[in-house]
Write an enzyme that holds these catalytic residues in place. Structure first.
Site, PDB file in Angstrom:
ATOM      1  N   CYS A 394       0.878  -1.258   0.068  1.00 23.75           N
ATOM      2  CA  CYS A 394      -0.079  -0.020   0.164  1.00 23.75           C
ATOM      3  C   CYS A 394       0.831   1.366  -0.093  1.00 23.75           C
ATOM      4  O   CYS A 394       2.074   1.033  -0.073  1.00 23.75           O
ATOM      5  CB  CYS A 394      -0.896   0.021   1.156  1.00 23.75           C
ATOM      6  SG  CYS A 394      -0.235  -0.016   2.811  1.00 23.75           S
ATOM      7  N   HIS A 567      -4.579   5.876   7.483  1.00 26.03           N
ATOM      8  CA  HIS A 567      -3.013   6.425   8.329  1.00 26.03           C
ATOM      9  C   HIS A 567      -2.582   7.491   7.202  1.00 26.03           C
ATOM     10  O   HIS A 567      -3.216   7.630   6.141  1.00 26.03           O
ATOM     11  CB  HIS A 567      -2.360   5.212   8.465  1.00 26.03           C
ATOM     12  CG  HIS A 567      -2.197   4.517   6.842  1.00 26.03           C
ATOM     13  ND1 HIS A 567      -3.174   3.352   6.732  1.00 26.03           N
ATOM     14  CD2 HIS A 567      -1.210   4.686   6.016  1.00 26.03           C
ATOM     15  CE1 HIS A 567      -2.942   3.049   5.649  1.00 26.03           C
ATOM     16  NE2 HIS A 567      -1.863   3.418   5.177  1.00 26.03           N
TER      17      HIS A 567
END
Length: 648
Positions: A394, A567
């Protein structure tokens, strides 16, 4: 807020996204003040001369509430959205300029002046905050806020107010012409598409509400209040999806229907229309029918129905007009439902945007399974290195990739593959060049391919798509059958190599990190909440919250199975002071993914230094094997139970 390049301006996809952002921003100005609209409507309904219990003295409260209190609160909210707490005061003060130099209701002007004042304070703070000498912060902040307030007040009084007057007068004459010529039902051609782009609150409160308040003073009611807020057309679309939608989550649609019709949150049906854009035809026809009945039977409301719930509409209906208003809602629903049902029953599955993305992923995987060249490439890697290196990647390598890697690693161990498979997680920018297989979110695949062009790339919409990982195991088994090389087992792998998912636990989750029974209107609000808690508890600098929102724009952090893992970007790791995790429960859910069914009940905000957070994320992954555990985590009110489930 908007993309600044010329090239992107002419990109229809970017333009649509920017329009939706504008609509959501305007909605965020209105939503915190909905109770004021309701209070105003109830006072109208009860105490006006045509109300249920007319009272001359209490009815005098309506003017100051509608003309002063409501615009000032919306101006404050608009300024605060752009300029933070310091932007609220200039936003409120600028509203006085609109009120003082506006011959009509000030809502439309306030939706311009409030954010403008907040933007001015934002620009000023950006220039001077780092240059203020220690000890002079309060002095500079107070005086700068006062100066911006005065400047905003002058701009509102001399420029924005007159412009809004000019615009609104022509708009009023135009709409009066439409009404006199019985053309008002055709306004649905513009209203419904604009609503789908989340401009519903701007249309309702910025255009129709000022016209409605003016008409109420003359006639005691106004149909303008019911043009946009009629829940009938949206209800027709939702019921047709409930009965005829392809592979839809019926429970989610049923809940959406209740929330839309009784809760008045119209935005909840917009994604269903965006999946099949031609459903806008059903909305337009339904809305046209409702407006026709309103006009023919002289219906209308005595105040804005906010939110657009059937309950609000009943509460704001004058006592002699229930028949006309309810008939308008019913027939708009009926026409929309019939048209939507016809479209859903005749449409092809491939025309549904976002339809069963997992099927597309499996189709892509099967294509690779049938590609001898692809298998030979992996077989060559196996002969050369005696290992297949899989990376789940990611953007930052700190959230969704860890969960995906943990799930796949567990399945690899249980599969008893006779070949050596290494499963790791990584940020895309640091993917090793010798990776054999790279798994990323579909929006990040192109970036991953540019980093490791020699690897096989698979795309996911959902990092918790267990079916995908099962198919990948079958793929690896097929590779095994094609390869004649000597192999070693994954049992040997575990003894020779410590997988990254088993990194030593250096962070411990405690009760202070857990927030249960929270509510958020959208994912941006949820991300701001978890980000603010990370900041308040000393894990990150304040700028990290902005990076969390930027990360969400790259690709949704919704993982599936009711979980989102927001995040920051990898570039924001310098904003992390200490590894920290905020576990936040949203029992009513927050839409995090691109599809309407992508609802997160558990939102875990992450700020990580090195790999200290890995064991926490891995523990979450282990809990995902049991649907009952996920359901319990989504609804429990016991902090100790959360800690017990996660074994932390």
């Amino acid at each position: 807020m908007f993309t600044n390049t010329k090239k992107s301006f002419f990109n229809l996809s970017v333009l649509k996204t920017n329009i939706q952002k504008l609509g959501k921003f305007l909605s965020n100005m209105i939503m915190p003040n909905i109770s004021i609209f309701i209070a105003l409507g109830l006072i109208n309904s009860l105490f006006m001369p045509y109300g249920w219990i007319p009272n001359k003295y209490l009815s005098e409260l309506i003017f100051p509430i509608s003309s002063y209190l409501l615009p000032i609160l919306i101006g404050y909210t608009g300024g605060r959205l752009i300029g933070g707490d310091r932007g609220g005061i200039p936003g409120a003060i600028s509203t006085i300029g609109i009120i003082s130099n506006s011959s009509i209701h000030a809502l439309l002007g306030v939706m311009i002046s409030g954010p403008l004042a907040g933007f001015l304070i934002y620009l000023l703070d950006k220039k001077i905050q780092k240059r203020i000498k220690s000890g002079f912060e309060m002095l500079v902040n107070n005086f700068s806020s006062a100066i911006i307030s005065i400047l905003s007040l002058i701009l509102s009084f001399f420029i924005i107010g007159p412009f809004v007057n000019y615009f609104s007068s022509y708009l009023f004459y135009f709409i009066s012409f439409i009404i006199k010529n019985n053309l008002l039902p055709f306004s649905a051609i513009f209203i419904e598409p604009a609503k789908i782009f989340f401009l519903n609150n701007m249309i309702n409160h910025g255009i129709f509400s000022p016209l409605g308040f003016q008409e109420v003073q003359e006639k005691g009611k106004s149909l303008f209040f019911l043009l946009e807020s009629n829940p009938g057309p949206g209800l027709g679309v939702l019921i047709s999806w409930l009965l005829f939608g392809y592979h839809s989550n019926k429970k989610i649609i049923y809940s959406s229907t209740i929330i839309h019709f009784f809760g008045g949150i119209h935005e909840i049906y917009f994604p269903y229309v965006l999946k099949i854009p031609r459903l806008i035809i059903a909305l337009i026809l339904g809305s046209m029918t409702g407006i026709f009945f309103l006009s023919f039977f002289h219906g209308g409301l005595i105040s804005s129905a906010s939110p657009g719930s059937i309950l609000s509409i009943i509460a704001m209906t004058p006592k002699d007009y229930y028949y006309s208003n309810l008939m308008s809602v019913f027939f708009s629903f009926f026409v929309s439902f019939v048209c939507s049902s016809f479209l859903l029953k005749t449409i092809k599955q491939k025309d549904i945007k976002g339809y069963d993305s997992s099927l597309n992923l499996n189709t892509d995987l099967n294509k690779n399974l049938n590609s001898l060249k692809s298998i030979d490439n992996i077989a060559y890697s196996l002969n050369k290195d005696k290992i297949i290196k899989i990376f789940v990647a990611c953007d930052a390598g700190m959230g969704s990739s860890i969960m995906g890697a943990a799930i796949l690693n567990k399945k690899v161990k249980l599969s008893k593959l006779p070949l050596f498979v290494s499963v790791n997680y990584s940020a895309i920018d640091v993917l090793p060049k010798n990776a054999d297989i790279v798994i990323t979110h579909i929006k990040l695949t192109d970036k991953a391919k540019s980093c490791v062009p020699t690897a096989m790339h698979f795309s996911l919409n959902n990092f918790l798509d267990y079916h995908f990982y099962d198919d990948l195991i079958k793929y690896l088994q097929k590779v095994t059958n094609k390869s004649n090389s000597d192999t070693i087992s994954n049992t040997e792998l575990n003894s020779k190599m410590k997988n990254n998912v088993n990194t030593q636990k250096l962070f411990k989750l405690t009760k202070k990190n857990i927030f249960l029974n929270q509510y958020a209107y959208n994912k941006e609000e949820a991300i701001n909440f978890v980000g603010s808690k990370l900041f308040e508890q000393g894990y990150v600098k304040f700028e990290y919250i902005k990076s969390m929102l930027e990360r969400e724009k790259l690709a949704p952090t919704w993982l599936g199975e009711s979980i989102a893992l927001p995040h920051g970007t990898i570039s924001a790791k310098d904003k992390v002071l200490n590894t920290g995790i905020i576990f936040c429960q949203f029992p009513k859910g927050v839409q995090f993914g691109e599809n309407i069914d992508d609802i997160a009940h558990l939102v875990i905000g992450i700020a990580a230094r090195n790999n200290e957070h890995v064991m926490v994320v891995s523990s979450l992954t282990n809990a995902l094997d049991d649907e009952n555990i996920i359901k319990e985590l989504s609804n429990t009110k016991d902090y100790n139970r959360v800690l017990e489930i996660l074994s932390l």
